[in-house]
Design a protein around this motif. Structure first.
Motif, PDB file in Angstrom:
ATOM      1  N   PHE A  13       4.697 -88.475 -12.397  1.00 31.13           N
ATOM      2  CA  PHE A  13       5.460 -89.037 -11.753  1.00 31.13           C
ATOM      3  C   PHE A  13       5.552 -90.236 -10.385  1.00 31.13           C
ATOM      4  N   ALA A  14       4.450 -90.345 -11.002  1.00 30.99           N
ATOM      5  CA  ALA A  14       3.741 -91.470  -9.715  1.00 30.99           C
ATOM      6  C   ALA A  14       4.186 -93.526 -10.409  1.00 30.99           C
ATOM      7  N   GLU A  36       0.991 -95.184 -21.567  1.00 31.96           N
ATOM      8  CA  GLU A  36       0.354 -94.188 -21.579  1.00 31.96           C
ATOM      9  C   GLU A  36      -1.029 -93.448 -22.833  1.00 31.96           C
ATOM     10  N   ARG A  37      -1.505 -92.792 -22.251  1.00 31.52           N
ATOM     11  CA  ARG A  37      -3.158 -92.172 -22.746  1.00 31.52           C
ATOM     12  C   ARG A  37      -2.301 -90.887 -24.469  1.00 31.52           C
ATOM     13  N   GLY A  80       0.360 -86.744 -21.615  1.00 29.56           N
ATOM     14  CA  GLY A  80       1.315 -86.869 -22.568  1.00 29.56           C
ATOM     15  C   GLY A  80       2.877 -87.600 -21.471  1.00 29.56           C
ATOM     16  N   GLY A  83       3.287 -86.578 -18.281  1.00 26.05           N
ATOM     17  CA  GLY A  83       2.563 -86.565 -17.497  1.00 26.05           C
ATOM     18  C   GLY A  83       3.349 -84.950 -16.515  1.00 26.05           C
ATOM     19  N   GLY A  84       2.636 -84.547 -15.381  1.00 26.86           N
ATOM     20  CA  GLY A  84       2.865 -83.695 -14.700  1.00 26.86           C
ATOM     21  C   GLY A  84       3.929 -82.530 -15.005  1.00 26.86           C
ATOM     22  N   TRP A  89       6.008 -76.273 -12.054  1.00 24.95           N
ATOM     23  CA  TRP A  89       7.473 -75.449 -11.480  1.00 24.95           C
ATOM     24  C   TRP A  89       8.308 -75.659 -10.838  1.00 24.95           C
ATOM     25  N   ALA A  90       8.405 -76.752 -10.342  1.00 31.00           N
ATOM     26  CA  ALA A  90       9.213 -77.920  -9.770  1.00 31.00           C
ATOM     27  C   ALA A  90       9.629 -77.437  -8.668  1.00 31.00           C
ATOM     28  N   GLY A  91       8.227 -77.179  -8.028  1.00 32.09           N
ATOM     29  CA  GLY A  91       8.473 -76.613  -6.671  1.00 32.09           C
ATOM     30  C   GLY A  91       8.643 -77.901  -5.949  1.00 32.09           C
ATOM     31  N   VAL A 224      -5.885 -96.639 -21.452  1.00 35.03           N
ATOM     32  CA  VAL A 224      -6.911 -97.604 -20.752  1.00 35.03           C
ATOM     33  C   VAL A 224      -8.020 -96.801 -20.235  1.00 35.03           C
ATOM     34  N   ASN A 448      -1.640 -87.932  -6.472  1.00 37.62           N
ATOM     35  CA  ASN A 448      -2.254 -87.518  -5.381  1.00 37.62           C
ATOM     36  C   ASN A 448      -3.817 -87.883  -5.297  1.00 37.62           C
ATOM     37  N   ASN A 458       2.657 -77.895  -2.454  1.00 39.71           N
ATOM     38  CA  ASN A 458       2.798 -78.726  -3.469  1.00 39.71           C
ATOM     39  C   ASN A 458       3.592 -80.460  -2.976  1.00 39.71           C
ATOM     40  N   THR A 460       4.119 -82.749  -4.487  1.00 36.71           N
ATOM     41  CA  THR A 460       4.624 -83.783  -5.843  1.00 36.71           C
ATOM     42  C   THR A 460       6.346 -85.146  -5.167  1.00 36.71           C
TER      43      THR A 460
END
Ligand SMILES: Cc1cc2nc3c(=O)[nH]c(=O)nc-3n(C[C@H](O)[C@H](O)[C@H](O)COP(=O)(O)OP(=O)(O)OC[C@H]3O[C@@H](n4cnc5c(N)ncnc54)[C@H](O)[C@@H]3O)c2cc1C
Ligand code: SF4
Length: 474
Positions: A13-14, A36-37, A80, A83-84, A89-91, A224, A448, A458, A460
């Motif tokens: 997200f960030a 991206e790892r 991946g 990421g998150g 759960w998208a709250g 990285v 975060n 939450n 995000t």
């Protein structure tokens, strides 16, 4: 001339929301690299394999912890592309104004270096972009209406709404209440970490235009290893891809690898000034099963339907953590003939205060991974849990409750926070209010990990609002 204008570390997200804003407001010929790892692990594959990534989160760090009363803390995230956003759960609640001012209002923790009002336009922007389903009323000041209507609540939610009209609301969520071009309508399966119908916002389904932009290069399975810093300036990063080490240069580096890896990468890069790595925390929760006499508990239209603020803000926060009550609609059954569904689950999420002792360091046994030294949640958190248990019967007194059964503490909320705090004083923070490193002025650290305190909400939506603000002002 550097290879790229900005090198991003991570595609969660960030970084993705920072990148989105730069594409909108930055130069038309800019070049952006995202490293991206993990791999791209498509939604269909996640559903088929029943996992978000082939990389197991717990294999990427070592944990030293002290079980308390048999409870052992753990940490969860997805490695991946996206990421998150794959497992969340998208709250999407906002934080309350008081969450930004814990020191001033209640004498605990630290104040954030910016206020709720500073984030209002960015909260609204992200809520529109993620197409949040939410109510017409809410506890948040200066709201813009949510773009999608709210989900249907459960009968216990409606009863709580009747009893606490200005403290109980539909949960705002990026689980769609209507079919959209990019997502299906949520149908309340309640396994949102891998939504089988792709109803929640993810970076894969919701940010295709960002990663299709010709200014963006995405390299996956590119881990990285460190940020190249010379004379107080970030020159680029060192990363490993295909078993080889590479260097790439950038005018700016944005590290958004989550609250475990952000401090780890700073430490690996020789950036150990300030409280880097300290203050690892997240909300904690207990689940309460509520047994009813004659009330149906599972008839909402999504997994989490209600948000209760009755035990959230107030003077008690001087000594005990605030609690957010989540009304759940993930099916629960009771073993009583003809009354199978007269039960529901209440998720009680309590804030914790960051403690210096809980921290991320470079593992002295194997410097290629972080070591999490985690003693336990604070007494402030445990007092918050006890307060909720004492108050809950009163909160539920208007419902036909037969009994309340508490389940053990959840080992993790997946909300890793607090290890590269932002603030105004370099002695007590790692980053300034723009999330730029105090010493290395072309290095942003985002996600975060910047939270100096964590509310029960939450995180995000707040993270996305923060990076959108900083990317606009860059
Ligand atoms: C099960 C679960 C449910 C959740 N539900 C919610 C919810 O309902 N609401 C909410 O607000 N939040 C929720 N969260 C939390 C949410 O996922 C995080 O707040 C969010 O993902 C943080 O975004 P981020 O960009 O900081 O980190 P991440 O999303 O974790 O992204 C970091 C990225 O960096 C990559 N990376 C790591 N190290 C490196 C490296 N060395 N090189 C290159 N790339 C690297 C990772 O692979 C990852 O893609 C949930 C989390 C979990 C686990
Ligand atoms: S409740 Fe079901 S349909 Fe809705 S997001 Fe969760 S898993 Fe998907």
């Amino acid at each position: 001339m550097a290879d790229y204008d900005i090198v991003f570390v991570g595609s969660g997200f960030a970084c993705s929301f920072f990148l989105r804003k730069r594409l909108q407001v930055g130069p038309s010929r800019a070049r952006y690299l995202v490293l991206e790892r993990g791999p791209v692990y498509p939604h269909e594959k996640q559903v088929a394999d029943r996992r978000n990534s082939p990389i197991v989160a717990a294999d990427t760090y070592r944990l030293e912890t002290e079980p308390r009363d048999g409870f052992t803390k753990s940490w969860l995230f997805t490695i991946g592309f996206g990421g998150g956003s794959n497992c969340w759960w998208a709250g999407t609640p906002r934080m309350l104004p008081s969450d930004f001012e814990m020191r001033t209002r209640y004498g605990v923790g630290q104040d954030w270096p910016l206020s709720y009002d500073d984030l209002v336009p960015y909260y609204a922007e992200i809520e529109q972009y993620m197409q949040i389903s939410g109510p017409t009323d809410s506890p948040f000041p200066n709201m813009t209406p949510y773009p999608l209507p709210p989900h249907r609540m459960t009968d216990p939610d409606y009863a709580l709404k009747a009893a606490f009209s200005d403290q109980y609301f539909n949960q705002p969520t990026a689980r769609a209440s209507r079919p959209l071009d990019t997502r299906n309508q949520c149908c309340a399966n309640g396994v949102c970490h891998i939504c089988p119908v792709d109803a929640k916002f993810t970076i894969m389904n919701g940010m295709r235009e960002v990663y299709a932009d010709p200014r963006v290069t995405l390299k996956t399975e590119a881990q990285v290893l460190s940020v190249d810093v010379e004379g107080g300036v970030a020159k680029g990063v060192v990363y490993s891809e295909g078993g080889k080490e590479h260097r790439v240069t950038g005018d700016t580096v944005v590290v958004g690898a989550n609250a475990i890896f952000n401090p780890y990468l700073l430490l690996r890069s020789g950036l150990d000034s300030g409280p880097v790595g300290q203050g690892l925390h997240e909300q904690g929760s207990v689940r309460a099963l509520i047994y009813y006499d004659g009330m149906e508990g599972n008839n909402g239209s999504t997994s989490v339907t209600g948000h209760g603020y009755m035990l959230y803000d107030g003077e008690h926060r001087r000594t005990a953590g605030a609690a957010l009550l989540e009304g759940w609609n993930v099916p629960r059954f009771r073993p009583d003939f003809d009354r199978w569904t007269q039960i529901s689950e209440l998720y009680i999420v309590v804030e914790d205060l960051p403690q210096e002792i809980n921290r991320v360091v470079v593992d002295p046994e194997d410097e290629t991974r972080p070591l999490i030294r985690y003693k336990s949640q604070s007494e402030y958190f445990y007092r918050g849990i006890e307060r909720v248990k004492a108050e809950l019967p009163k909160v539920l007194s208007s419902l036909p409750v037969e009994r309340i059964e508490y389940l053990p503490l959840n080992p993790t909320e997946g909300h890793t926070q607090g290890t590269t705090a932002f603030g105004t004083d370099p002695a007590t923070s790692v980053l300034d209010r723009e999330m730029i490193h105090h010493d290395v002025r072309n290095l942003y650290v985002v996600g975060n990990s910047v939270f100096p305190t964590g509310s029960p909400a939450n995180p995000t939506l707040t993270t996305c609002a923060l990076v959108t603000r900083s990317a606009e002002r860059m």
